[in-house]
Design an enzyme around this catalytic site. Structure first.
Site: not given
Length: 191
Positions: A45, A50, A105-106, A147-148, A151
């Site tokens: 994701g 991000q 998380c990235l 989760h996304e 963000h």
């Protein structure tokens, strides 16, 4: 085009993203670039913030999770064909029993922690053709969406942790902000 992933500590990750106005940008190109960026970083994701954009868009592809399944029973049915773009999304309802899963998380590489999230999510969003959808997801697909979605609301998975766990991660998070982290993808660190 592969964007650098914005690291923990950058203000864009804490900002509530704005709705995208239809026609203001090439949404299909942006979505393609986001998928390319996500795959290059081995993610499932990726949200607008991000990659430094305060836009309400995120992309998901949960199929890599199933690729590591050893047996047919290990396949998460919620992730079969689960590759989507969510534009101007709005969560309408979260329900079901909350369950823990170790999230990462990235933007926060090298840190994973159990996060509790409801089992089901109902979300309204637009696709890249500006067709509106209202759908309900469950299990891992629901978790990835939640989760996304966090963000685009300026929330990180670490915000869901206990104060003690947050305290324990403080030094690691500070190191990420300073760029003192080893990753195999491009990142953009706060100045």
């Amino acid at each position: 085009m592969i964007y650098p992933i914005v690291a923990y500590g950058d203000p864009v990750l804490r900002k509530e993203a704005r709705d995208i106005v239809q026609g203001e940008l090439d949404i299909k190109k942006l979505a393609d670039d986001m998928f390319e960026t996500m795959y290059a970083a081995a993610g499932v994701g990726l949200a607008g913030p991000q990659i430094g954009l305060d836009l309400r868009i995120f992309v998901v592809d949960g199929t890599p999770i199933n690729e590591s399944a050893e047996t047919e029973e290990d396949i998460d049915q919620s992730l079969v064909g689960f590759k989507k773009v969510f534009i101007n999304a709005e969560i309408l309802e979260e329900e079901g029993e909350e369950w823990a899963y170790e999230e990462g998380c990235l933007s926060i590489p090298g840190i994973r922690a159990d996060v509790y999230r409801p089992e089901y999510v109902t979300i309204r969003y637009f696709d890249t053709d500006w067709v509106e959808h209202t759908e309900t997801y469950e299990s891992m697909a629901a978790r990835i969406i939640q989760h996304e979605y966090d963000h685009i609301d300026g929330i990180l998975f670490t915000d869901h942790l206990t104060p003690l766990k947050k305290q324990m991660l403080k030094k690691k998070l500070a190191n990420i902000t300073k760029g003192d982290v080893d990753v195999e993808y491009r990142m953009k660190f706060p100045k």
